[in-house]
Design a protein around this motif. Sequence first.
Motif, mmCIF file in Angstrom:
data_model
loop_
_atom_site.group_PDB
_atom_site.id
_atom_site.type_symbol
_atom_site.label_atom_id
_atom_site.label_comp_id
_atom_site.label_asym_id
_atom_site.label_seq_id
_atom_site.Cartn_x
_atom_site.Cartn_y
_atom_site.Cartn_z
ATOM 1 N N LEU A 187 0.824 -1.210 0.000
ATOM 2 C CA LEU A 187 0.000 0.000 0.000
ATOM 3 C C LEU A 187 0.855 1.256 0.000
ATOM 4 N N LYS A 188 1.866 1.283 0.865
ATOM 5 C CA LYS A 188 2.697 2.477 0.997
ATOM 6 C C LYS A 188 4.053 2.347 0.302
ATOM 7 N N LYS A 189 4.284 1.188 -0.330
ATOM 8 C CA LYS A 189 5.552 0.898 -1.017
ATOM 9 C C LYS A 189 6.749 0.924 -0.068
ATOM 10 N N THR A 190 6.477 0.681 1.204
ATOM 11 C CA THR A 190 7.549 0.589 2.189
ATOM 12 C C THR A 190 8.436 -0.608 1.886
ATOM 13 N N GLY A 191 9.735 -0.384 1.808
ATOM 14 C CA GLY A 191 10.680 -1.478 1.599
ATOM 15 C C GLY A 191 10.872 -1.895 0.155
ATOM 16 N N LEU A 192 10.261 -1.178 -0.786
ATOM 17 C CA LEU A 192 10.367 -1.574 -2.192
ATOM 18 C C LEU A 192 11.804 -1.502 -2.695
ATOM 19 N N SER A 193 12.523 -0.458 -2.338
ATOM 20 C CA SER A 193 13.905 -0.316 -2.818
ATOM 21 C C SER A 193 14.793 -1.431 -2.279
ATOM 22 N N THR A 194 14.538 -1.873 -1.051
ATOM 23 C CA THR A 194 15.313 -2.974 -0.479
ATOM 24 C C THR A 194 15.049 -4.265 -1.237
ATOM 25 N N LEU A 195 13.782 -4.535 -1.541
ATOM 26 C CA LEU A 195 13.418 -5.725 -2.303
ATOM 27 C C LEU A 195 14.087 -5.703 -3.679
ATOM 28 N N ILE A 196 14.046 -4.567 -4.344
ATOM 29 C CA ILE A 196 14.650 -4.452 -5.673
ATOM 30 C C ILE A 196 16.147 -4.729 -5.619
ATOM 31 N N ALA A 197 16.816 -4.228 -4.583
ATOM 32 C CA ALA A 197 18.258 -4.453 -4.451
ATOM 33 C C ALA A 197 18.573 -5.944 -4.304
ATOM 34 N N VAL A 198 17.760 -6.663 -3.536
ATOM 35 C CA VAL A 198 17.973 -8.105 -3.368
ATOM 36 C C VAL A 198 17.760 -8.832 -4.689
ATOM 37 N N LEU A 199 16.671 -8.520 -5.369
ATOM 38 C CA LEU A 199 16.385 -9.178 -6.641
ATOM 39 C C LEU A 199 17.457 -8.876 -7.679
ATOM 40 N N ASP A 200 17.892 -7.619 -7.739
ATOM 41 C CA ASP A 200 18.954 -7.248 -8.680
ATOM 42 C C ASP A 200 20.199 -8.117 -8.475
ATOM 43 N N SER A 201 20.565 -8.315 -7.212
ATOM 44 C CA SER A 201 21.772 -9.104 -6.929
ATOM 45 C C SER A 201 21.584 -10.565 -7.329
ATOM 46 N N TRP A 202 20.387 -11.106 -7.134
ATOM 47 C CA TRP A 202 20.126 -12.502 -7.509
ATOM 48 C C TRP A 202 20.143 -12.684 -9.021
ATOM 49 N N TYR A 203 19.471 -11.789 -9.725
ATOM 50 C CA TYR A 203 19.421 -11.916 -11.181
ATOM 51 C C TYR A 203 20.797 -11.711 -11.804
ATOM 52 N N ALA A 204 21.561 -10.802 -11.203
ATOM 53 C CA ALA A 204 22.890 -10.525 -11.758
ATOM 54 C C ALA A 204 23.871 -11.663 -11.485
ATOM 55 N N GLY A 205 23.515 -12.501 -10.524
ATOM 56 C CA GLY A 205 24.370 -13.648 -10.198
ATOM 57 C C GLY A 205 25.559 -13.263 -9.386
#
Length: 205
Positions: A187-205
């Motif tokens: 609802l408030k997009k709290t923590g979205l940037s943290t989630l994106i950083a984790v996913l970026d690192s996983w996809y990048a390998g």
Amino acid sequence: MAQCRHFPYPQSTFHLSVNHLRQLPEDSRVEVAFAGRSNAGKSSAINTLTQQKSLCRVSKTPGRTQMINFFRIEDFYYLVDLPGYGYAKVPVKVKQHWQQLLEQYLTQRPMLQGVVLIMDIRHPLTAIDQNMLQWCQHANMPVHILLTKADKLKYGAAKNTLLRVQKHLQQSTTHSNNISLQLFSSLKKTGLSTLIAVLDSWYAG
């Protein structure tokens, strides 16, 4: 340290749905999966991540995600929406099929780089959540926990729940260094940037 590239999550598009392991894509695209108890906010989290209101169907009826749904990011990556578990009002045979499918996917899928595990902050660490963690540990799979619906609690209470879950994981899991967690609110997009950083690192390998 080199800065991790940012993946275009808003460009995610539906690819296919499967109900058996034999139907899984046979290509070598890197995958990250979202899993969680039905009605914990998994579909909302994916929609918030991708900035799309209806990429995943959000329903007041728990258990609407009844297949493994693959969404394509660019031409090289998959975001995978796993069936919601534990709460859906479906026949026992269907639940047993979901459980077997989830366990086999999590432990046998070589392209899978990590699992985002969704927990409602008001009801974290249910027995079936802990089963999911055990499957992931068995496969040595990184897990990032989203304590969703954080806006439902005052910040102090939400932070206390985060610390309590963190302490429990440190005491009860053998690979706690492979598990991370955060507060999240679609609802408030709290923590979205943290989630994106984790996913970026996983996809990048």
